[in-house]
Design a protein around this motif. Structure first.
Motif, PDB file in Angstrom:
ATOM      1  N   ILE A 159       0.841  -1.203   0.000  1.00 59.68           N
ATOM      2  CA  ILE A 159       0.000   0.000   0.000  1.00 59.68           C
ATOM      3  C   ILE A 159       0.875   1.251   0.000  1.00 59.68           C
ATOM      4  N   CYS A 160       1.893   1.269   0.855  1.00 61.46           N
ATOM      5  CA  CYS A 160       2.797   2.431   0.911  1.00 61.46           C
ATOM      6  C   CYS A 160       3.539   2.620  -0.405  1.00 61.46           C
ATOM      7  N   LEU A 161       4.030   1.523  -0.996  1.00 61.25           N
ATOM      8  CA  LEU A 161       4.736   1.630  -2.268  1.00 61.25           C
ATOM      9  C   LEU A 161       3.819   2.120  -3.385  1.00 61.25           C
ATOM     10  N   THR A 162       2.556   1.688  -3.361  1.00 57.28           N
ATOM     11  CA  THR A 162       1.608   2.125  -4.386  1.00 57.28           C
ATOM     12  C   THR A 162       1.278   3.607  -4.223  1.00 57.28           C
ATOM     13  N   ILE A 163       1.187   4.068  -2.983  1.00 59.35           N
ATOM     14  CA  ILE A 163       0.922   5.486  -2.739  1.00 59.35           C
ATOM     15  C   ILE A 163       2.122   6.335  -3.171  1.00 59.35           C
ATOM     16  N   LEU A 164       3.331   5.843  -2.876  1.00 61.08           N
ATOM     17  CA  LEU A 164       4.538   6.601  -3.231  1.00 61.08           C
ATOM     18  C   LEU A 164       4.779   6.613  -4.740  1.00 61.08           C
ATOM     19  N   GLY A 165       4.370   5.574  -5.395  1.00 57.42           N
ATOM     20  CA  GLY A 165       4.534   5.496  -6.844  1.00 57.42           C
ATOM     21  C   GLY A 165       3.887   4.224  -7.332  1.00 57.42           C
ATOM     22  N   TYR A 166       3.163   4.318  -8.404  1.00 61.83           N
ATOM     23  CA  TYR A 166       2.392   3.174  -8.869  1.00 61.83           C
ATOM     24  C   TYR A 166       3.296   2.015  -9.299  1.00 61.83           C
ATOM     25  N   ILE A 167       4.432   2.305  -9.911  1.00 59.36           N
ATOM     26  CA  ILE A 167       5.351   1.273 -10.410  1.00 59.36           C
ATOM     27  C   ILE A 167       5.986   0.471  -9.265  1.00 59.36           C
ATOM     28  N   PRO A 168       6.466   1.080  -8.178  1.00 59.98           N
ATOM     29  CA  PRO A 168       7.020   0.270  -7.087  1.00 59.98           C
ATOM     30  C   PRO A 168       6.000  -0.699  -6.490  1.00 59.98           C
ATOM     31  N   GLY A 169       4.745  -0.302  -6.424  1.00 63.43           N
ATOM     32  CA  GLY A 169       3.704  -1.213  -5.949  1.00 63.43           C
ATOM     33  C   GLY A 169       3.549  -2.409  -6.869  1.00 63.43           C
ATOM     34  N   HIS A 170       3.656  -2.164  -8.181  1.00 62.84           N
ATOM     35  CA  HIS A 170       3.589  -3.261  -9.149  1.00 62.84           C
ATOM     36  C   HIS A 170       4.764  -4.221  -8.973  1.00 62.84           C
ATOM     37  N   ILE A 171       5.949  -3.663  -8.842  1.00 59.70           N
ATOM     38  CA  ILE A 171       7.143  -4.503  -8.706  1.00 59.70           C
ATOM     39  C   ILE A 171       7.022  -5.390  -7.474  1.00 59.70           C
ATOM     40  N   HIS A 172       6.569  -4.840  -6.363  1.00 60.94           N
ATOM     41  CA  HIS A 172       6.428  -5.615  -5.140  1.00 60.94           C
ATOM     42  C   HIS A 172       5.365  -6.704  -5.307  1.00 60.94           C
ATOM     43  N   ALA A 173       4.240  -6.381  -5.923  1.00 60.79           N
ATOM     44  CA  ALA A 173       3.184  -7.377  -6.130  1.00 60.79           C
ATOM     45  C   ALA A 173       3.675  -8.495  -7.053  1.00 60.79           C
ATOM     46  N   PHE A 174       4.386  -8.148  -8.119  1.00 61.76           N
ATOM     47  CA  PHE A 174       4.908  -9.168  -9.021  1.00 61.76           C
ATOM     48  C   PHE A 174       5.956 -10.033  -8.327  1.00 61.76           C
ATOM     49  N   TRP A 175       6.741  -9.441  -7.437  1.00 62.28           N
ATOM     50  CA  TRP A 175       7.727 -10.209  -6.677  1.00 62.28           C
ATOM     51  C   TRP A 175       7.028 -11.213  -5.766  1.00 62.28           C
ATOM     52  N   LEU A 176       5.942 -10.798  -5.116  1.00 65.30           N
ATOM     53  CA  LEU A 176       5.193 -11.722  -4.263  1.00 65.30           C
ATOM     54  C   LEU A 176       4.589 -12.869  -5.076  1.00 65.30           C
ATOM     55  N   ILE A 177       4.081 -12.563  -6.264  1.00 68.74           N
ATOM     56  CA  ILE A 177       3.524 -13.608  -7.130  1.00 68.74           C
ATOM     57  C   ILE A 177       4.625 -14.562  -7.578  1.00 68.74           C
ATOM     58  N   TYR A 178       5.782 -14.017  -7.914  1.00 67.22           N
ATOM     59  CA  TYR A 178       6.916 -14.849  -8.317  1.00 67.22           C
ATOM     60  C   TYR A 178       7.330 -15.794  -7.191  1.00 67.22           C
ATOM     61  N   ARG A 179       7.390 -15.284  -5.966  1.00 64.45           N
ATOM     62  CA  ARG A 179       7.782 -16.123  -4.827  1.00 64.45           C
ATOM     63  C   ARG A 179       6.761 -17.239  -4.593  1.00 64.45           C
ATOM     64  N   LYS A 180       5.466 -16.956  -4.785  1.00 70.82           N
ATOM     65  CA  LYS A 180       4.438 -17.975  -4.633  1.00 70.82           C
ATOM     66  C   LYS A 180       4.592 -19.055  -5.703  1.00 70.82           C
ATOM     67  N   MET A 181       4.883 -18.631  -6.920  1.00 73.76           N
ATOM     68  CA  MET A 181       5.072 -19.607  -7.995  1.00 73.76           C
ATOM     69  C   MET A 181       6.286 -20.488  -7.728  1.00 73.76           C
ATOM     70  N   LYS A 182       7.356 -19.912  -7.197  1.00 70.83           N
ATOM     71  CA  LYS A 182       8.539 -20.708  -6.861  1.00 70.83           C
ATOM     72  C   LYS A 182       8.246 -21.690  -5.739  1.00 70.83           C
ATOM     73  N   ALA A 183       7.424 -21.283  -4.750  1.00 71.21           N
ATOM     74  CA  ALA A 183       7.062 -22.193  -3.662  1.00 71.21           C
ATOM     75  C   ALA A 183       6.227 -23.357  -4.182  1.00 71.21           C
ATOM     76  N   GLU A 184       5.336 -23.092  -5.143  1.00 75.47           N
ATOM     77  CA  GLU A 184       4.548 -24.172  -5.738  1.00 75.47           C
ATOM     78  C   GLU A 184       5.433 -25.149  -6.488  1.00 75.47           C
ATOM     79  N   GLU A 185       6.451 -24.638  -7.181  1.00 75.97           N
ATOM     80  CA  GLU A 185       7.372 -25.523  -7.885  1.00 75.97           C
ATOM     81  C   GLU A 185       8.190 -26.357  -6.918  1.00 75.97           C
TER      82      GLU A 185
END
Length: 96
Positions: free
Chosen positions: A35-61
């Motif tokens: 939330i803080c990253l999205t408020i500070l800038g829309y792109i950092p919020g995206h990067i953090h969300a994509f990183w969380l999705i990537y980590r979930k995909m790696k855990a599934e693998e």
């Protein structure tokens, strides 16, 4: 391997990154960070969300579907229900 649920999470992350972080981590510190990253800038919020999705995909693998749980800070740990055996690593060596 990307599944349908991962594609849906990516689409949610594109539209509103904190929603994707909430779906993955629940009400945790990562949600607040996103939330803080999205408020500070829309792109950092995206990067953090994509990183969380990537980590979930790696855990599934690594642990298999449903064989992990989120412990915070983008980390997952292996869990198994009662009566379930721990899956063995494939043996590719010679039999002697």
């Amino acid at each position: 391997m990307v599944k349908g649920s991962d594609v849906l999470l990516i689409l949610v992350a594109i539209i509103f990154p904190p929603a994707a972080a909430a779906f993955l981590t629940g009400c945790s510190c990562d949600l607040l960070i996103n939330i803080c990253l999205t408020i500070l800038g829309y792109i950092p919020g995206h990067i953090h969300a994509f990183w969380l999705i990537y980590r979930k995909m790696k855990a599934e693998e690594q642990y298999g579907v449903g064989g992990y749980r989120y412990v915070g800070n983008g980390h997952y740990e292996q869990v198994y229900g009662p009566g379930q055996a721990v899956p063995q690593q494939p043996y590719y060596g010679a039999t002697a």
